[in-house]
Scaffold this motif. Structure first.
Motif, PDB file in Angstrom:
ATOM      1  N   ASP A  39     -21.585  -8.413 -11.707  1.00 13.03           N
ATOM      2  CA  ASP A  39     -22.066  -8.678 -13.060  1.00 13.03           C
ATOM      3  C   ASP A  39     -23.176  -7.696 -13.398  1.00 13.03           C
ATOM      4  O   ASP A  39     -24.353  -8.056 -13.453  1.00 13.03           O
ATOM      5  CB  ASP A  39     -22.568 -10.126 -13.180  1.00 13.03           C
ATOM      6  CG  ASP A  39     -21.433 -11.119 -13.160  1.00 13.03           C
ATOM      7  OD1 ASP A  39     -20.322 -10.745 -13.559  1.00 13.03           O
ATOM      8  OD2 ASP A  39     -21.655 -12.276 -12.750  1.00 13.03           O
ATOM      9  N   ASN A  40     -22.787  -6.463 -13.611  1.00 10.22           N
ATOM     10  CA  ASN A  40     -23.747  -5.443 -13.993  1.00 10.22           C
ATOM     11  C   ASN A  40     -24.040  -5.573 -15.482  1.00 10.22           C
ATOM     12  O   ASN A  40     -23.147  -5.867 -16.269  1.00 10.22           O
ATOM     13  CB  ASN A  40     -23.195  -4.041 -13.705  1.00 10.22           C
ATOM     14  CG  ASN A  40     -23.077  -3.766 -12.218  1.00 10.22           C
ATOM     15  OD1 ASN A  40     -23.858  -4.275 -11.431  1.00 10.22           O
ATOM     16  ND2 ASN A  40     -22.092  -2.982 -11.850  1.00 10.22           N
ATOM     17  N   PRO A  41     -25.279  -5.331 -15.862  1.00 11.37           N
ATOM     18  CA  PRO A  41     -25.590  -5.383 -17.292  1.00 11.37           C
ATOM     19  C   PRO A  41     -24.844  -4.260 -18.019  1.00 11.37           C
ATOM     20  O   PRO A  41     -24.640  -3.186 -17.466  1.00 11.37           O
ATOM     21  CB  PRO A  41     -27.102  -5.181 -17.342  1.00 11.37           C
ATOM     22  CG  PRO A  41     -27.465  -4.548 -16.052  1.00 11.37           C
ATOM     23  CD  PRO A  41     -26.430  -4.980 -15.048  1.00 11.37           C
ATOM     24  N   ARG A  42     -24.437  -4.536 -19.221  1.00 10.60           N
ATOM     25  CA  ARG A  42     -23.753  -3.526 -20.028  1.00 10.60           C
ATOM     26  C   ARG A  42     -24.795  -2.833 -20.900  1.00 10.60           C
ATOM     27  O   ARG A  42     -25.101  -3.297 -21.996  1.00 10.60           O
ATOM     28  CB  ARG A  42     -22.651  -4.154 -20.854  1.00 10.60           C
ATOM     29  CG  ARG A  42     -21.520  -4.702 -19.978  1.00 10.60           C
ATOM     30  CD  ARG A  42     -20.313  -5.085 -20.784  1.00 10.60           C
ATOM     31  NE  ARG A  42     -19.858  -4.053 -21.693  1.00 10.60           N
ATOM     32  CZ  ARG A  42     -19.000  -3.072 -21.365  1.00 10.60           C
ATOM     33  NH1 ARG A  42     -18.534  -2.993 -20.145  1.00 10.60           N
ATOM     34  NH2 ARG A  42     -18.628  -2.193 -22.264  1.00 10.60           N
ATOM     35  N   PHE A  43     -25.310  -1.739 -20.392  1.00 17.32           N
ATOM     36  CA  PHE A  43     -26.321  -0.990 -21.118  1.00 17.32           C
ATOM     37  C   PHE A  43     -25.762  -0.420 -22.417  1.00 17.32           C
ATOM     38  O   PHE A  43     -26.499  -0.217 -23.377  1.00 17.32           O
ATOM     39  CB  PHE A  43     -26.901   0.122 -20.248  1.00 17.32           C
ATOM     40  CG  PHE A  43     -27.736  -0.409 -19.121  1.00 17.32           C
ATOM     41  CD1 PHE A  43     -29.008  -0.895 -19.348  1.00 17.32           C
ATOM     42  CD2 PHE A  43     -27.241  -0.434 -17.832  1.00 17.32           C
ATOM     43  CE1 PHE A  43     -29.775  -1.402 -18.316  1.00 17.32           C
ATOM     44  CE2 PHE A  43     -28.002  -0.937 -16.789  1.00 17.32           C
ATOM     45  CZ  PHE A  43     -29.274  -1.424 -17.032  1.00 17.32           C
ATOM     46  N   SER A  44     -24.462  -0.179 -22.453  1.00 18.32           N
ATOM     47  CA  SER A  44     -23.857   0.350 -23.680  1.00 18.32           C
ATOM     48  C   SER A  44     -24.034  -0.633 -24.840  1.00 18.32           C
ATOM     49  O   SER A  44     -24.193  -0.216 -25.990  1.00 18.32           O
ATOM     50  CB  SER A  44     -22.380   0.669 -23.469  1.00 18.32           C
ATOM     51  OG  SER A  44     -21.651  -0.499 -23.161  1.00 18.32           O
ATOM     52  N   ASP A  45     -24.037  -1.931 -24.546  1.00 17.05           N
ATOM     53  CA  ASP A  45     -24.242  -2.924 -25.604  1.00 17.05           C
ATOM     54  C   ASP A  45     -25.634  -2.789 -26.214  1.00 17.05           C
ATOM     55  O   ASP A  45     -25.804  -2.898 -27.434  1.00 17.05           O
ATOM     56  CB  ASP A  45     -24.051  -4.343 -25.064  1.00 17.05           C
ATOM     57  CG  ASP A  45     -22.609  -4.632 -24.674  1.00 17.05           C
ATOM     58  OD1 ASP A  45     -21.706  -3.891 -25.110  1.00 17.05           O
ATOM     59  OD2 ASP A  45     -22.383  -5.598 -23.918  1.00 17.05           O
ATOM     60  N   THR A  46     -26.619  -2.546 -25.369  1.00 20.87           N
ATOM     61  CA  THR A  46     -27.993  -2.402 -25.851  1.00 20.87           C
ATOM     62  C   THR A  46     -28.152  -1.122 -26.661  1.00 20.87           C
ATOM     63  O   THR A  46     -28.779  -1.131 -27.729  1.00 20.87           O
ATOM     64  CB  THR A  46     -28.977  -2.403 -24.662  1.00 20.87           C
ATOM     65  OG1 THR A  46     -28.784  -3.602 -23.912  1.00 20.87           O
ATOM     66  CG2 THR A  46     -30.410  -2.320 -25.134  1.00 20.87           C
TER      67      THR A  46
END
Length: 132
Positions: free
Chosen positions: A7-14
């Motif tokens: 469950d890596n954070p989706r930095f692209s969303d930010t």
């Protein structure tokens, strides 16, 4: 070997949310500026009505109430313009344009990396699948 999902954070969303926010700032600034100009014209209509329409007490009271509401609405739009103006000025500058272009480039690379990480798999080179 089986794939394990992290469950890596989706930095692209930010990053995408930041770019959308910058687009929203421009849109909101334009909208609020247009509203200030429109309400300025409406204010003039009310003032001319008070001056030229020969209204009785009731009519003047109605127009004065409408004028007051229009001025309050104008103030809200103008306050938003004041808040958004420094951001829009930055975005319109060379540095702001460069920043947005670089952020769009980073977004594309980040999405590509995230996509790769979601679909990657490893095939053992030495170890065999031994379910013994």
């Amino acid at each position: 070997m089986s794939k394990t999902k992290h469950d890596n954070p989706r930095f692209s969303d930010t990053i995408s949310a930041f770019l959308k926010l910058m687009d929203d700032v421009r849109r909101d600034y334009t909208y609020n500026s247009e509203q200030v100009n429109l309400i300025d014209k409406l204010t003039q209509d009310y003032l001319h009505s008070l001056e030229l329409d020969g209204l009785d007490y009731r009519g003047r009271a109605k127009v004065a109430t409408q004028l007051s509401k229009a001025r309050q609405e104008r103030r809200a739009h103008k306050d938003m313009v004041v808040v958004l103006e420094p951001i829009v000025q930055f975005l319109d500058s060379d540095k702001g344009k460069t920043l947005l272009n670089l952020m769009r480039e980073v977004l594309g690379k980040t999405r590509k990396a995230e996509s790769y990480l979601e679909t990657r798999s490893y095939i053992p080179r030495v170890l065999k699948n031994t379910a013994e």
